[in-house]
Design a protein around this motif. Structure first.
Motif, PDB file in Angstrom:
ATOM      1  N   ILE A   1       0.862  -1.188   0.000  1.00 22.06           N
ATOM      2  CA  ILE A   1       0.000   0.000   0.000  1.00 22.06           C
ATOM      3  C   ILE A   1       0.894   1.232   0.000  1.00 22.06           C
ATOM      4  N   THR A   2       0.595   2.186  -0.871  1.00 19.69           N
ATOM      5  CA  THR A   2       1.246   3.485  -0.841  1.00 19.69           C
ATOM      6  C   THR A   2       0.147   4.537  -0.791  1.00 19.69           C
ATOM      7  N   VAL A   3       0.241   5.444   0.181  1.00 15.32           N
ATOM      8  CA  VAL A   3      -0.762   6.497   0.357  1.00 15.32           C
ATOM      9  C   VAL A   3      -0.053   7.851   0.328  1.00 15.32           C
ATOM     10  N   HIS A   4      -0.518   8.731  -0.552  1.00 14.94           N
ATOM     11  CA  HIS A   4       0.054  10.071  -0.689  1.00 14.94           C
ATOM     12  C   HIS A   4      -0.826  11.107  -0.001  1.00 14.94           C
ATOM     13  N   VAL A   5      -0.187  12.120   0.594  1.00 16.18           N
ATOM     14  CA  VAL A   5      -0.897  13.273   1.144  1.00 16.18           C
ATOM     15  C   VAL A   5      -0.481  14.466   0.298  1.00 16.18           C
ATOM     16  N   LYS A   6      -1.464  15.203  -0.211  1.00 19.88           N
ATOM     17  CA  LYS A   6      -1.168  16.339  -1.084  1.00 19.88           C
ATOM     18  C   LYS A   6      -0.894  17.608  -0.279  1.00 19.88           C
ATOM     19  N   GLN A   7      -0.262  18.580  -0.932  1.00 24.55           N
ATOM     20  CA  GLN A   7       0.051  19.854  -0.291  1.00 24.55           C
ATOM     21  C   GLN A   7      -1.190  20.720  -0.103  1.00 24.55           C
ATOM     22  N   CYS A   8      -2.223  20.464  -0.889  1.00 19.99           N
ATOM     23  CA  CYS A   8      -3.495  21.176  -0.750  1.00 19.99           C
ATOM     24  C   CYS A   8      -4.616  20.205  -1.115  1.00 19.99           C
ATOM     25  N   PRO A   9      -5.867  20.563  -0.858  1.00 16.73           N
ATOM     26  CA  PRO A   9      -6.960  19.603  -1.097  1.00 16.73           C
ATOM     27  C   PRO A   9      -7.379  19.443  -2.559  1.00 16.73           C
ATOM     28  N   LEU A  10      -6.756  20.143  -3.480  1.00 24.51           N
ATOM     29  CA  LEU A  10      -7.137  20.058  -4.891  1.00 24.51           C
ATOM     30  C   LEU A  10      -6.406  18.922  -5.593  1.00 24.51           C
ATOM     31  N   ASP A  11      -7.036  18.351  -6.610  1.00 21.96           N
ATOM     32  CA  ASP A  11      -6.469  17.200  -7.317  1.00 21.96           C
ATOM     33  C   ASP A  11      -5.111  17.491  -7.954  1.00 21.96           C
TER      34      ASP A  11
ATOM     35  N   CYS B   1      -0.743  11.122   7.383  1.00 18.63           N
ATOM     36  CA  CYS B   1      -1.144  12.505   7.664  1.00 18.63           C
ATOM     37  C   CYS B   1       0.031  13.459   7.566  1.00 18.63           C
ATOM     38  N   LYS B   2      -0.284  14.673   7.132  1.00 17.96           N
ATOM     39  CA  LYS B   2       0.643  15.791   7.237  1.00 17.96           C
ATOM     40  C   LYS B   2       0.434  16.329   8.641  1.00 17.96           C
ATOM     41  N   MET B   3       1.528  16.491   9.401  1.00 18.27           N
ATOM     42  CA  MET B   3       1.438  16.816  10.821  1.00 18.27           C
ATOM     43  C   MET B   3       2.095  18.160  11.149  1.00 18.27           C
ATOM     44  N   SER B   4       1.494  18.861  12.102  1.00 14.54           N
ATOM     45  CA  SER B   4       2.107  20.033  12.722  1.00 14.54           C
ATOM     46  C   SER B   4       2.254  19.665  14.195  1.00 14.54           C
ATOM     47  N   GLY B   5       3.455  19.247  14.579  1.00 12.60           N
ATOM     48  CA  GLY B   5       3.646  18.718  15.924  1.00 12.60           C
ATOM     49  C   GLY B   5       2.864  17.425  16.065  1.00 12.60           C
ATOM     50  N   THR B   6       1.896  17.393  17.006  1.00 13.99           N
ATOM     51  CA  THR B   6       1.060  16.198  17.189  1.00 13.99           C
ATOM     52  C   THR B   6      -0.337  16.382  16.596  1.00 13.99           C
ATOM     53  N   THR B   7      -0.540  17.495  15.864  1.00 11.84           N
ATOM     54  CA  THR B   7      -1.841  17.785  15.267  1.00 11.84           C
ATOM     55  C   THR B   7      -1.890  17.328  13.810  1.00 11.84           C
ATOM     56  N   LYS B   8      -2.935  16.578  13.464  1.00 15.00           N
ATOM     57  CA  LYS B   8      -3.145  16.149  12.084  1.00 15.00           C
ATOM     58  C   LYS B   8      -3.665  17.334  11.281  1.00 15.00           C
ATOM     59  N   VAL B   9      -2.921  17.738  10.255  1.00 15.18           N
ATOM     60  CA  VAL B   9      -3.301  18.876   9.411  1.00 15.18           C
ATOM     61  C   VAL B   9      -4.127  18.405   8.223  1.00 15.18           C
ATOM     62  N   ALA B  10      -3.681  17.362   7.576  1.00 17.76           N
ATOM     63  CA  ALA B  10      -4.388  16.781   6.429  1.00 17.76           C
ATOM     64  C   ALA B  10      -4.055  15.296   6.395  1.00 17.76           C
ATOM     65  N   CYS B  11      -5.072  14.483   6.192  1.00 15.53           N
ATOM     66  CA  CYS B  11      -4.856  13.031   6.200  1.00 15.53           C
ATOM     67  C   CYS B  11      -5.448  12.401   4.940  1.00 15.53           C
ATOM     68  N   HIS B  12      -4.893  11.256   4.619  1.00 19.32           N
ATOM     69  CA  HIS B  12      -5.454  10.449   3.553  1.00 19.32           C
ATOM     70  C   HIS B  12      -5.440   9.008   4.036  1.00 19.32           C
ATOM     71  N   TYR B  13      -6.524   8.318   3.779  1.00 18.75           N
ATOM     72  CA  TYR B  13      -6.674   6.941   4.228  1.00 18.75           C
ATOM     73  C   TYR B  13      -6.552   6.030   3.032  1.00 18.75           C
ATOM     74  N   GLY B  14      -5.721   5.039   3.163  1.00 15.85           N
ATOM     75  CA  GLY B  14      -5.445   4.146   2.048  1.00 15.85           C
ATOM     76  C   GLY B  14      -6.445   3.037   1.919  1.00 15.85           C
ATOM     77  N   SER B  15      -6.112   2.131   1.076  1.00 14.49           N
ATOM     78  CA  SER B  15      -6.960   0.972   0.906  1.00 14.49           C
ATOM     79  C   SER B  15      -6.428  -0.168   1.759  1.00 14.49           C
ATOM     80  N   GLU B  16      -7.194  -1.227   1.806  1.00 19.43           N
ATOM     81  CA  GLU B  16      -6.815  -2.395   2.585  1.00 19.43           C
ATOM     82  C   GLU B  16      -5.678  -3.142   1.893  1.00 19.43           C
ATOM     83  N   GLY B  17      -4.781  -3.654   2.689  1.00 21.95           N
ATOM     84  CA  GLY B  17      -3.705  -4.479   2.198  1.00 21.95           C
ATOM     85  C   GLY B  17      -3.614  -5.754   3.022  1.00 21.95           C
ATOM     86  N   TRP B  18      -2.701  -6.639   2.638  1.00 19.03           N
ATOM     87  CA  TRP B  18      -2.537  -7.916   3.329  1.00 19.03           C
ATOM     88  C   TRP B  18      -1.070  -8.187   3.567  1.00 19.03           C
ATOM     89  N   ALA B  19      -0.752  -8.662   4.753  1.00 19.58           N
ATOM     90  CA  ALA B  19       0.633  -9.037   5.068  1.00 19.58           C
ATOM     91  C   ALA B  19       0.926 -10.418   4.522  1.00 19.58           C
TER      92      ALA B  19
END
Length: 142
Positions: A34-44, A124-142
Motif C-alpha cells: 500500500i502506498t498512500v500520498h498526502v497532497k500539499q493542498c486539497p485540490l487534485d 497525515c501531514k502533521m504540525s507537531g502532534t496535530t493532524k493537518v491533512a490526512c489520507h486513508y489508504g486501501s486495505e492491504g494484506w501481510a
C-alpha cells in the motif's frame, strides 16, 4: 397446490449453487503493498507533500511487513504513517519524519506479521502532534 415448473427450476438452481458454495475452497489472499500520498493542498492538481508505504513481502534490500514515511515538501510539516490491523483496529506500527527536513524518508519500521493479516494505512501531514491533512489508504494484506 401445484408449483409452477419455473419456480421448481429456480429453487433447484439456488440449492445447487448453494451446495457448490459449501464445497468451494476459499482462496488465500495474496500479500498487498500500500502506498498512500498526502497532497500539499486539497485540490487534485496539488503536488504530493509526502507518502507512507507498506511493503508486504521482501524485495531485494526492502524488507517485508515494513512501513516507512517520506516527506517531500519543504513546508514545515512532517509526515506520519500508521499501519493498523484491519480486524482489531490496533495500531501495528508507525513511522514519522518529525524532526527532519524535507526530502527525508524514515528507515523501514519492521516486524513479522502473521500471513493473511488485513492491514490499513493512514498517512497525515502533521504540525507537531496535530493532524493537518490526512489520507486513508486501501486495505492491504501481510
Amino acid at each position: 397446490m401445484r408449483i409452477p415448473r419455473f419456480v421448481k427450476s429456480a429453487f433447484t438452481a439456488t440449492v445447487a449453487a448453494g451446495g457448490m458454495m459449501v464445497f468451494a475452497a476459499t482462496p488465500a489472499q495474496a500479500s498487498t503493498n500500500i502506498t498512500v500520498h498526502v497532497k500539499q493542498c486539497p485540490l487534485d492538481y496539488c503536488a504530493t507533500a509526502g507518502y507512507g508505504w507498506f511493503n508486504a513481502d521482501p524485495i531485494g534490500e526492502v524488507p517485508g511487513d515494513a512501513l516507512k514515511a517520506c516527506d517531500l515538501a519543504s513546508d514545515g510539516y512532517s509526515i506520519k504513517a500508521w499501519l493498523t490491523n484491519r480486524d482489531t483496529g490496533r495500531v501495528i506500527r508507525t513511522a514519522s519524519t518529525a524532526g527532519h527536513t524535507a526530502n527525508y524518508c524514515t528507515p523501514w519500521q519492521t516486524g513479522d506479521l502473521p500471513e493473511q493479516t488485513r492491514v490499513w494505512l493512514e498517512v497525515c501531514k502533521m504540525s507537531g502532534t496535530t493532524k493537518v491533512a490526512c489520507h486513508y489508504g486501501s486495505e492491504g494484506w501481510a
